[in-house]
Design a protein around this motif. Structure first.
Motif, PDB file in Angstrom:
ATOM      1  N   CYS A 106       0.907  -1.296  -0.080  1.00  0.00           N
ATOM      2  CA  CYS A 106       0.058   0.031   0.028  1.00  0.00           C
ATOM      3  C   CYS A 106       0.890   1.123  -0.090  1.00  0.00           C
ATOM      4  CB  CYS A 106      -0.997  -0.150   1.185  1.00  0.00           C
ATOM      5  SG  CYS A 106      -1.893   1.496   1.445  1.00  0.00           S
ATOM      6  N   GLN A 107       0.813   2.017  -1.150  1.00  0.00           N
ATOM      7  CA  GLN A 107       1.696   3.128  -1.282  1.00  0.00           C
ATOM      8  C   GLN A 107       1.366   4.254  -0.150  1.00  0.00           C
ATOM      9  OE1 GLN A 107       2.390   4.416  -5.237  1.00  0.00           O
ATOM     10  NE2 GLN A 107       3.000   2.643  -6.017  1.00  0.00           N
ATOM     11  N   VAL A 108       0.126   4.672   0.149  1.00  0.00           N
ATOM     12  CA  VAL A 108      -0.107   5.290   1.323  1.00  0.00           C
ATOM     13  C   VAL A 108       0.662   5.100   2.727  1.00  0.00           C
ATOM     14  CG1 VAL A 108      -1.927   6.493   2.625  1.00  0.00           C
ATOM     15  CG2 VAL A 108      -2.160   5.992   0.066  1.00  0.00           C
ATOM     16  N   ASP A 109       0.278   3.527   3.020  1.00  0.00           N
ATOM     17  CA  ASP A 109       1.006   3.208   4.359  1.00  0.00           C
ATOM     18  C   ASP A 109       2.669   3.433   4.289  1.00  0.00           C
ATOM     19  OD1 ASP A 109      -1.665   2.462   4.885  1.00  0.00           O
ATOM     20  OD2 ASP A 109      -0.957   0.306   4.769  1.00  0.00           O
ATOM     21  N   LEU A 110       2.932   3.043   3.045  1.00  0.00           N
ATOM     22  CA  LEU A 110       4.736   3.419   2.838  1.00  0.00           C
ATOM     23  C   LEU A 110       4.922   4.592   2.941  1.00  0.00           C
ATOM     24  CD1 LEU A 110       7.402   1.929   2.278  1.00  0.00           C
ATOM     25  CD2 LEU A 110       6.713   2.328  -0.242  1.00  0.00           C
ATOM     26  N   LEU A 111       4.160   5.563   2.263  1.00  0.00           N
ATOM     27  CA  LEU A 111       4.493   7.032   2.226  1.00  0.00           C
ATOM     28  C   LEU A 111       4.512   7.535   3.784  1.00  0.00           C
ATOM     29  CD1 LEU A 111       5.219   9.568   1.013  1.00  0.00           C
ATOM     30  CD2 LEU A 111       2.418   9.903   0.757  1.00  0.00           C
ATOM     31  N   VAL A 112       3.487   7.183   4.485  1.00  0.00           N
ATOM     32  CA  VAL A 112       3.419   7.832   5.863  1.00  0.00           C
ATOM     33  C   VAL A 112       4.641   7.083   6.768  1.00  0.00           C
ATOM     34  CG1 VAL A 112       2.098   7.394   7.972  1.00  0.00           C
ATOM     35  CG2 VAL A 112       0.983   7.901   6.078  1.00  0.00           C
ATOM     36  N   ALA A 113       5.187   5.741   6.480  1.00  0.00           N
ATOM     37  CA  ALA A 113       6.256   5.186   7.295  1.00  0.00           C
ATOM     38  C   ALA A 113       7.472   5.963   6.771  1.00  0.00           C
ATOM     39  CB  ALA A 113       6.345   3.762   6.699  1.00  0.00           C
TER      40      ALA A 113
ATOM     41  N   SER B 218       2.206   6.576  13.702  1.00  0.00           N
ATOM     42  CA  SER B 218       0.778   5.900  14.065  1.00  0.00           C
ATOM     43  C   SER B 218      -0.264   6.943  14.424  1.00  0.00           C
ATOM     44  CB  SER B 218       1.004   5.010  15.264  1.00  0.00           C
ATOM     45  OG  SER B 218      -0.161   4.386  15.518  1.00  0.00           O
ATOM     46  N   ALA B 219       0.030   8.006  15.277  1.00  0.00           N
ATOM     47  CA  ALA B 219      -1.042   8.903  15.323  1.00  0.00           C
ATOM     48  C   ALA B 219      -1.503   9.872  14.215  1.00  0.00           C
ATOM     49  CB  ALA B 219      -0.330  10.110  16.411  1.00  0.00           C
ATOM     50  N   PHE B 220      -0.701  10.002  13.411  1.00  0.00           N
ATOM     51  CA  PHE B 220      -1.002  10.844  12.085  1.00  0.00           C
ATOM     52  C   PHE B 220      -1.867   9.696  11.370  1.00  0.00           C
ATOM     53  CE2 PHE B 220      -0.472  11.482   7.639  1.00  0.00           C
ATOM     54  CZ  PHE B 220      -0.812  12.531   7.366  1.00  0.00           C
ATOM     55  N   ALA B 221      -1.599   8.490  11.048  1.00  0.00           N
ATOM     56  CA  ALA B 221      -2.183   7.590  10.413  1.00  0.00           C
ATOM     57  C   ALA B 221      -3.813   7.289  11.013  1.00  0.00           C
ATOM     58  CB  ALA B 221      -1.627   6.251  10.406  1.00  0.00           C
ATOM     59  N   ALA B 222      -3.730   7.424  12.125  1.00  0.00           N
ATOM     60  CA  ALA B 222      -5.322   7.408  12.663  1.00  0.00           C
ATOM     61  C   ALA B 222      -5.898   8.562  12.415  1.00  0.00           C
ATOM     62  CB  ALA B 222      -5.145   7.033  14.282  1.00  0.00           C
ATOM     63  N   GLU B 223      -5.381   9.744  12.555  1.00  0.00           N
ATOM     64  CA  GLU B 223      -6.238  10.982  12.083  1.00  0.00           C
ATOM     65  C   GLU B 223      -6.624  10.808  10.560  1.00  0.00           C
ATOM     66  OE1 GLU B 223      -3.973  14.491  12.815  1.00  0.00           O
ATOM     67  OE2 GLU B 223      -3.144  13.864  14.869  1.00  0.00           O
ATOM     68  N   VAL B 224      -5.928  10.185   9.812  1.00  0.00           N
ATOM     69  CA  VAL B 224      -6.324  10.201   8.409  1.00  0.00           C
ATOM     70  C   VAL B 224      -7.188   9.112   8.053  1.00  0.00           C
ATOM     71  CG1 VAL B 224      -4.485  11.995   7.508  1.00  0.00           C
ATOM     72  CG2 VAL B 224      -4.139   9.404   7.321  1.00  0.00           C
ATOM     73  N   GLY B 225      -7.500   8.162   8.945  1.00  0.00           N
ATOM     74  CA  GLY B 225      -8.426   7.182   8.770  1.00  0.00           C
ATOM     75  C   GLY B 225      -7.632   5.884   8.294  1.00  0.00           C
TER      76      GLY B 225
ATOM     77  N   ALA C  26      -2.799  -1.643   9.453  1.00  0.00           N
ATOM     78  CA  ALA C  26      -2.067  -0.912   8.740  1.00  0.00           C
ATOM     79  C   ALA C  26      -1.015   0.070   9.642  1.00  0.00           C
ATOM     80  CB  ALA C  26      -2.749  -0.119   7.682  1.00  0.00           C
ATOM     81  N   ARG C  27      -1.777   0.750  10.601  1.00  0.00           N
ATOM     82  CA  ARG C  27      -0.964   1.626  11.594  1.00  0.00           C
ATOM     83  C   ARG C  27      -0.065   0.741  12.366  1.00  0.00           C
ATOM     84  NH1 ARG C  27      -6.064   3.303  13.154  1.00  0.00           N
ATOM     85  NH2 ARG C  27      -6.047   2.502  15.149  1.00  0.00           N
ATOM     86  N   ARG C  28      -0.510  -0.535  12.778  1.00  0.00           N
ATOM     87  CA  ARG C  28       0.757  -1.215  13.298  1.00  0.00           C
ATOM     88  C   ARG C  28       1.848  -1.620  12.513  1.00  0.00           C
ATOM     89  NH1 ARG C  28       2.406  -3.002  18.509  1.00  0.00           N
ATOM     90  NH2 ARG C  28       4.438  -4.225  17.969  1.00  0.00           N
TER      91      ARG C  28
ATOM     92  N   ASP D 112       5.582  -0.579  13.365  1.00  0.00           N
ATOM     93  CA  ASP D 112       6.628  -1.291  13.245  1.00  0.00           C
ATOM     94  C   ASP D 112       8.025  -1.287  12.282  1.00  0.00           C
ATOM     95  OD1 ASP D 112       5.651  -2.955  15.029  1.00  0.00           O
ATOM     96  OD2 ASP D 112       5.054  -4.468  13.623  1.00  0.00           O
ATOM     97  N   ALA D 113       7.489  -0.438  11.081  1.00  0.00           N
ATOM     98  CA  ALA D 113       8.241  -0.262  10.089  1.00  0.00           C
ATOM     99  C   ALA D 113       9.191   1.063  10.518  1.00  0.00           C
ATOM    100  CB  ALA D 113       7.523   0.367   8.682  1.00  0.00           C
ATOM    101  N   VAL D 114       8.653   1.936  11.265  1.00  0.00           N
ATOM    102  CA  VAL D 114       9.605   3.007  11.696  1.00  0.00           C
ATOM    103  C   VAL D 114      10.359   2.921  12.783  1.00  0.00           C
ATOM    104  CG1 VAL D 114       9.185   5.556  12.393  1.00  0.00           C
ATOM    105  CG2 VAL D 114       7.594   4.904  10.966  1.00  0.00           C
TER     106      VAL D 114
END
Length: 95
Positions: free
Chosen positions: A28-35, A61-68, A73-75, A79-81
């Protein structure tokens, strides 16, 4: 975030996309971008006693939760970070 860290994080994302395509990984490129964007954000001090990797992971993780972004995926993002400077993968193998 400081401009040099942001530029480094952007390059990290582009390299990760290229590597994933080369290896045929479906990500998921969005998840990768956030990490990638948050992977070194912990180097910007906030007086936390935590290691910079954990600070960045918490921020990601906090940002990922804010954007839904969902919990699984947040986990994965956390982990990646948090583990990005670890010489051993979560499954116990060396990188």
């Amino acid at each position: 975030m400081h401009a040099p860290i942001l530029r480094h994080s952007q390059r990290t994302f582009l390299l990760a996309i290229a590597e994933s395509r080369l290896r045929g990984w479906e990500i998921c490129q969005v998840d990768l971008l956030v990490a990638c964007l948050f992977h070194d954000s912990g180097t910007v001090s906030d007086e936390s006693p935590e290691r910079f990797e954990v600070v960045g992971a918490d921020r990601a993780s906090a940002f990922a939760a804010e954007v839904g972004i969902g919990p699984a995926a947040r986990r994965a993002i956390w982990d990646a970070v948090a583990l990005h400077t670890s010489p051993v993968s979560p499954n116990g193998t060396s990188r």
